[in-house]
Design an enzyme around this catalytic site. Structure first.
Site, mmCIF file in Angstrom:
data_model
loop_
_atom_site.group_PDB
_atom_site.id
_atom_site.type_symbol
_atom_site.label_atom_id
_atom_site.label_comp_id
_atom_site.label_asym_id
_atom_site.label_seq_id
_atom_site.Cartn_x
_atom_site.Cartn_y
_atom_site.Cartn_z
ATOM 1 N N LYS A 52 34.675 16.240 44.390
ATOM 2 C CA LYS A 52 36.261 15.614 44.821
ATOM 3 C C LYS A 52 36.689 14.825 45.910
ATOM 4 O O LYS A 52 37.409 14.011 45.320
ATOM 5 C CB LYS A 52 37.049 17.251 45.570
ATOM 6 C CG LYS A 52 37.178 18.027 44.645
ATOM 7 C CD LYS A 52 37.702 19.608 45.034
ATOM 8 C CE LYS A 52 37.602 20.735 43.782
ATOM 9 N NZ LYS A 52 38.225 22.020 44.519
ATOM 10 N N GLN A 96 39.251 25.040 49.644
ATOM 11 C CA GLN A 96 38.277 25.752 48.301
ATOM 12 C C GLN A 96 38.281 27.102 48.439
ATOM 13 O O GLN A 96 37.934 27.471 50.206
ATOM 14 C CB GLN A 96 36.581 25.255 48.857
ATOM 15 C CG GLN A 96 35.725 24.587 47.862
ATOM 16 C CD GLN A 96 36.297 24.280 46.775
ATOM 17 O OE1 GLN A 96 37.545 23.196 46.474
ATOM 18 N NE2 GLN A 96 35.777 25.380 45.257
ATOM 19 N N ASP A 119 46.929 22.107 44.231
ATOM 20 C CA ASP A 119 46.292 23.235 43.677
ATOM 21 C C ASP A 119 47.226 23.913 42.244
ATOM 22 O O ASP A 119 46.761 24.614 41.698
ATOM 23 C CB ASP A 119 45.576 24.246 44.201
ATOM 24 C CG ASP A 119 44.400 24.006 44.466
ATOM 25 O OD1 ASP A 119 43.468 23.403 43.687
ATOM 26 O OD2 ASP A 119 43.349 24.331 45.898
HETATM 27 N N1 GUN Z 1 37.126 27.096 43.798
HETATM 28 C C1 GUN Z 1 36.958 27.158 42.412
HETATM 29 N N2 GUN Z 1 37.941 26.829 41.285
HETATM 30 C C2 GUN Z 1 39.066 26.195 42.455
HETATM 31 C C3 GUN Z 1 39.743 24.947 42.620
HETATM 32 O O1 GUN Z 1 40.708 24.745 41.387
HETATM 33 N N3 GUN Z 1 40.650 24.853 43.635
HETATM 34 C C4 GUN Z 1 40.688 25.372 44.505
HETATM 35 N N4 GUN Z 1 40.823 25.634 45.816
HETATM 36 N N5 GUN Z 1 38.898 26.535 45.085
HETATM 37 C C5 GUN Z 1 38.789 27.111 43.440
#
Ligand code: GUN
Length: 282
Positions: A52, A96, A119
């Protein structure tokens, strides 16, 4: 044999566009900013967070990483989220998941300002998705929709089957397919005669979290198969929820793992961050 849907290539096109957009925004004094928060040492989460950050760098988004120890308390994490909610340089906040067991994920998600919830996990944003009037789409389902678009196949009127009912993928995925007028079925661990249901699918989305769970016998000839899974096989090698070897010969399009949905998810996150910065500037 199926055409392989190259998520890396589609993702690169999206990022090229975002790069230009960010450049124009910077010329007008706006730099989109993303804060990524990670708690603990989960190796998979660390890889996702690194990707990211790399994505942000690639398109010119300012990013800051907040890596907190596993023992961080819920109150400490909430205090950081509150600080980021108020920070003017930050347009998007991503915490996350999963979080360590002692932290209530729902409380943390609800603490993120909906305007910075890139998200689209906050209840306010989930509700907006339900009524098809949203600012942010959840990144993985949005990425899947882009890949389906790439096939040129219309979702309208098609039998769409989603395996998995998570808040992150399964449920919002079904909603986006429904908004595109697909006939949508959600399957899960309690579904009876799963293969019978999946064999009806013109478009099959696998979001189960089990290595090579979907096999050739579960596929209708010519189906589009999208693999959201990210697992390790018995040899520790990355693999999806779909058994590529037996499924690929039966379908028209298939996404690989890695290099399918994964890069698209990150591109959609970058897109949401740019959208958040734009809407703040208006
Ligand atoms: N953990 C697995 N996929 C995601 C996601 O798309 N966003 C976040 N914040 N955590 C995750």
């Amino acid at each position: 044999m199926a055409v392989i849907l190259d998520g890396k290539a589609v993702s690169a096109k999206v990022r090229e566009q975002l790069k230009l957009e960010v450049k124009r925004m910077k010329e007008n004094g706006i730099t989109p900013g993303l804060a990524v928060v990670i708690v603990g040492e989960d190796p998979a989460s660390q890889v996702y967070v690194r990707n990211k950050e790399k994505g942000c760098e690639e398109v010119g988004i300012y990013s800051e990483k907040h890596a907190l120890p596993a023992e961080t308390t819920q109150a400490e994490l909430l205090a950081l989220v509150e600080k980021l909610n108020k920070k003017p340089e930050i347009d998007g906040i991503l915490v996350q998941l999963p979080l360590p067991k002692h932290i209530d994920e729902k409380a943390v998600i609800e603490a993120i300002s909906p305007e910075k919830d890139v998200d689209a996990f906050h209840a306010a944003n989930v509700g907006k998705i339900m009524i098809n009037d949203y600012q942010f789409l959840p990144c993985t389902p949005a990425g899947v929709m882009e890949l389906i678009k790439e096939t040129g196949i219309e979702v309208c009127g098609k039998e769409c089957v989603v395996i998995g009912r998570s808040n992150i993928v399964g449920k919002p995925m079904a909603m986006l397919l429904l908004h595109s007028s697909g006939t949508v079925t959600i399957c899960h661990s309690r579904t009876k005669n799963l293969a019978e249901v999946t064999r009806r699918a013109d478009i099959l989305i696998a979001a189960v979290g089990k290595a090579k769970f979907v096999t050739g016998g579960m596929i209708k000839d010519g189906a589009v198969v999208i693999d959201v899974g990210m697992n390790r096989d018995e040899n520790g090698k990355l693999c999806g929820d779909v058994d590529f070897e037996s499924v690929a010969p039966k379908c028209s399009y298939i996404t690989p793992v890695p290099g399918g949905v994964g890069p698209m998810t990150i591109s959609m996150l970058l897109k949401n961050t740019v959208a958040a910065a734009k809407s703040k500037a208006q």
